[in-house]
Motif scaffolding. Structure first.
Motif, PDB file in Angstrom:
ATOM      1  N   ARG A 127     -34.455 -20.077  47.909  1.00 23.09           N
ATOM      2  CA  ARG A 127     -35.015 -20.610  46.656  1.00 23.09           C
ATOM      3  C   ARG A 127     -35.591 -22.007  46.875  1.00 23.09           C
ATOM      4  O   ARG A 127     -36.561 -22.377  46.208  1.00 23.09           O
ATOM      5  CB  ARG A 127     -33.959 -20.638  45.559  1.00 23.09           C
ATOM      6  CG  ARG A 127     -32.832 -21.632  45.744  1.00 23.09           C
ATOM      7  CD  ARG A 127     -31.781 -21.455  44.647  1.00 23.09           C
ATOM      8  NE  ARG A 127     -30.745 -22.478  44.703  1.00 23.09           N
ATOM      9  CZ  ARG A 127     -29.679 -22.421  45.493  1.00 23.09           C
ATOM     10  NH1 ARG A 127     -29.515 -21.386  46.316  1.00 23.09           N
ATOM     11  NH2 ARG A 127     -28.773 -23.383  45.477  1.00 23.09           N
ATOM     12  N   ARG A 148     -38.993 -21.423  48.776  1.00 23.76           N
ATOM     13  CA  ARG A 148     -39.982 -20.839  47.848  1.00 23.76           C
ATOM     14  C   ARG A 148     -40.580 -21.947  46.988  1.00 23.76           C
ATOM     15  O   ARG A 148     -41.800 -22.006  46.788  1.00 23.76           O
ATOM     16  CB  ARG A 148     -39.323 -19.777  46.960  1.00 23.76           C
ATOM     17  CG  ARG A 148     -40.303 -19.123  45.977  1.00 23.76           C
ATOM     18  CD  ARG A 148     -39.592 -18.221  44.981  1.00 23.76           C
ATOM     19  NE  ARG A 148     -38.938 -17.098  45.635  1.00 23.76           N
ATOM     20  CZ  ARG A 148     -37.619 -16.967  45.754  1.00 23.76           C
ATOM     21  NH1 ARG A 148     -36.806 -17.891  45.239  1.00 23.76           N
ATOM     22  NH2 ARG A 148     -37.084 -15.931  46.350  1.00 23.76           N
ATOM     23  N   VAL A 206     -40.645 -13.799  51.730  1.00 20.97           N
ATOM     24  CA  VAL A 206     -39.754 -14.032  50.585  1.00 20.97           C
ATOM     25  C   VAL A 206     -40.155 -15.303  49.852  1.00 20.97           C
ATOM     26  O   VAL A 206     -40.108 -15.368  48.623  1.00 20.97           O
ATOM     27  CB  VAL A 206     -38.282 -14.131  51.064  1.00 20.97           C
ATOM     28  CG1 VAL A 206     -37.359 -14.539  49.910  1.00 20.97           C
ATOM     29  CG2 VAL A 206     -37.826 -12.795  51.651  1.00 20.97           C
ATOM     30  N   TRP A 207     -40.578 -16.317  50.602  1.00 20.83           N
ATOM     31  CA  TRP A 207     -40.970 -17.586  49.984  1.00 20.83           C
ATOM     32  C   TRP A 207     -42.261 -17.434  49.193  1.00 20.83           C
ATOM     33  O   TRP A 207     -42.497 -18.169  48.240  1.00 20.83           O
ATOM     34  CB  TRP A 207     -41.169 -18.673  51.041  1.00 20.83           C
ATOM     35  CG  TRP A 207     -39.993 -18.884  51.940  1.00 20.83           C
ATOM     36  CD1 TRP A 207     -38.723 -18.447  51.741  1.00 20.83           C
ATOM     37  CD2 TRP A 207     -39.986 -19.588  53.177  1.00 20.83           C
ATOM     38  NE1 TRP A 207     -37.912 -18.832  52.789  1.00 20.83           N
ATOM     39  CE2 TRP A 207     -38.661 -19.536  53.685  1.00 20.83           C
ATOM     40  CE3 TRP A 207     -40.962 -20.257  53.918  1.00 20.83           C
ATOM     41  CZ2 TRP A 207     -38.305 -20.126  54.892  1.00 20.83           C
ATOM     42  CZ3 TRP A 207     -40.613 -20.842  55.118  1.00 20.83           C
ATOM     43  CH2 TRP A 207     -39.294 -20.787  55.596  1.00 20.83           C
ATOM     44  N   LYS A 227     -43.193 -14.857  47.441  1.00 24.29           N
ATOM     45  CA  LYS A 227     -43.053 -13.985  46.274  1.00 24.29           C
ATOM     46  C   LYS A 227     -42.420 -14.766  45.128  1.00 24.29           C
ATOM     47  O   LYS A 227     -41.273 -15.211  45.228  1.00 24.29           O
ATOM     48  CB  LYS A 227     -42.188 -12.777  46.616  1.00 24.29           C
ATOM     49  CG  LYS A 227     -42.095 -11.758  45.492  1.00 24.29           C
ATOM     50  CD  LYS A 227     -41.280 -10.548  45.918  1.00 24.29           C
ATOM     51  CE  LYS A 227     -41.181  -9.521  44.795  1.00 24.29           C
ATOM     52  NZ  LYS A 227     -40.367  -8.357  45.193  1.00 24.29           N
ATOM     53  N   ASN A 245     -40.430 -15.951  41.861  1.00 25.75           N
ATOM     54  CA  ASN A 245     -39.227 -15.479  41.178  1.00 25.75           C
ATOM     55  C   ASN A 245     -39.314 -15.913  39.722  1.00 25.75           C
ATOM     56  O   ASN A 245     -39.163 -17.097  39.411  1.00 25.75           O
ATOM     57  CB  ASN A 245     -37.974 -16.075  41.836  1.00 25.75           C
ATOM     58  CG  ASN A 245     -36.686 -15.519  41.234  1.00 25.75           C
ATOM     59  OD1 ASN A 245     -36.654 -15.082  40.085  1.00 25.75           O
ATOM     60  ND2 ASN A 245     -35.609 -15.529  42.012  1.00 25.75           N
ATOM     61  N   SER A 276     -37.393 -15.811  37.379  1.00 31.33           N
ATOM     62  CA  SER A 276     -36.153 -16.351  36.809  1.00 31.33           C
ATOM     63  C   SER A 276     -35.942 -17.818  37.167  1.00 31.33           C
ATOM     64  O   SER A 276     -34.970 -18.430  36.715  1.00 31.33           O
ATOM     65  CB  SER A 276     -34.947 -15.531  37.290  1.00 31.33           C
ATOM     66  OG  SER A 276     -35.051 -14.193  36.868  1.00 31.33           O
TER      67      SER A 276
END
Length: 289
Positions: free
Chosen positions: A53, A56, A187-188, A190, A192, A194
């Motif tokens: 997180r 990202r 992953v970074w 994409k 999020n 939330s």
């Protein structure tokens, strides 16, 4: 005989913005073409304090910088390898006049890295200039005048770069492709939904809504987990990664308070801004904690 290009380098760390940025301002002022760079460091990413997180948020912040820098026909060179390795390759390609960055007060890994980089720059004859990011001083013996120093920092003029007199250097595709670096994690990249997204403009939106509306519940909601979502600033990640400067946040809130709008709530908010730096200062001076 081929002349090696003289450049200045801004090494971005936790200062992912383009406004109130002393490192960029000073690099431009020096008069050489400027290379903006950020390094995802594998050793730091592997640290137990790190999480996807965080990276990202950093990636999103860098992408916003890239969008804004297009108007200046430049971009941030993004690496995924240890920072000393990056500078070894850059030193072989350019005549680096100086490196500019903020003075990071982080964790043991970043402090050891900074000491290593300081020795490295001295060894190869490159000046490294570091500038205060949040009112924290390195090498302070006591905190007797610390509060006065913090207010001096918070009230100092905003350091916006002189973009009209800036020239930049871009690294070639071949240079970047020949580096033995890792791929950026998908992953970074994409989002999020939330989590709060990274970026200077996002930080400004949270600051604006706090200054105009949410501040009215600040003192009442600060200690209530659910209500604090709507009554507090929500600027923590933007301050932590330097998407917006603490100085700008303080001065914006001070302007509102002086107008008579929610003065008590803004006073309480400003005290938390100061505490934020004060506790970082304690860890800086007494790292055994």
């Amino acid at each position: 005989m081929t002349l090696v290009q003289e450049i200045s380098i801004v090494w971005l760390k936790r200062d992912l913005r383009l406004s109130d940025h002393q490192s960029i301002a000073e690099a431009i002022r020096a008069g050489f073409p400027v290379l903006l760079m950020y390094c995802f460091e594998p050793s730091l990413i592997a640290a137990p304090q790190s999480d996807d997180r965080h990276w990202r948020f950093v990636w999103e912040s860098l992408q916003e910088m890239q969008t804004r820098l297009k108007a200046l026909k430049t971009s941030v060179a993004i690496f995924h390898m240890e920072v000393q390795e990056v500078f070894q390759y850059l030193k072989a390609e350019f005549d680096i006049q100086a490196v500019y960055s903020h003075l990071e007060t982080g964790i043991h890994i970043t402090f050891e890295r900074d000491k290593q980089m300081s020795a490295f720059f001295k060894e190869i004859g490159i000046s490294w200039y570091e500038y205060a990011q949040q009112g924290v001083s390195r090498g302070l013996i006591d905190r007797s005048r610390w509060t006065n120093s913090w207010y001096e920092f918070a009230n100092a003029p905003i350091q916006n770069p002189d973009w009209d007199n800036a020239s930049f250097i871009e690294l070639s595709d071949s240079f970047m492709k020949n580096l033995p670096q890792r791929e950026i994690s998908e992953v970074w990249k994409k989002p999020n939904p939330s989590m709060q997204p990274g970026g200077e403009s996002k930080g400004r939106l949270y600051l604006k809504s706090f200054l105009e509306k949410r501040v009215k519940n600040y003192s009442r909601h600060i200690s209530k987990p659910e209500l604090s979502r709507k009554g507090c600033s929500r600027l923590s990640p933007y301050l932590a990664w330097g998407c917006i400067s603490l100085r700008e946040v303080y001065q914006s809130s001070e302007q509102k308070a002086k107008s008579g709008f929610q003065a008590r709530n803004f006073t309480n908010f400003q005290s938390r801004l100061r505490w934020h730096c004060h506790f970082i200062q304690k860890f800086e001076m007494e790292c055994r904690m």
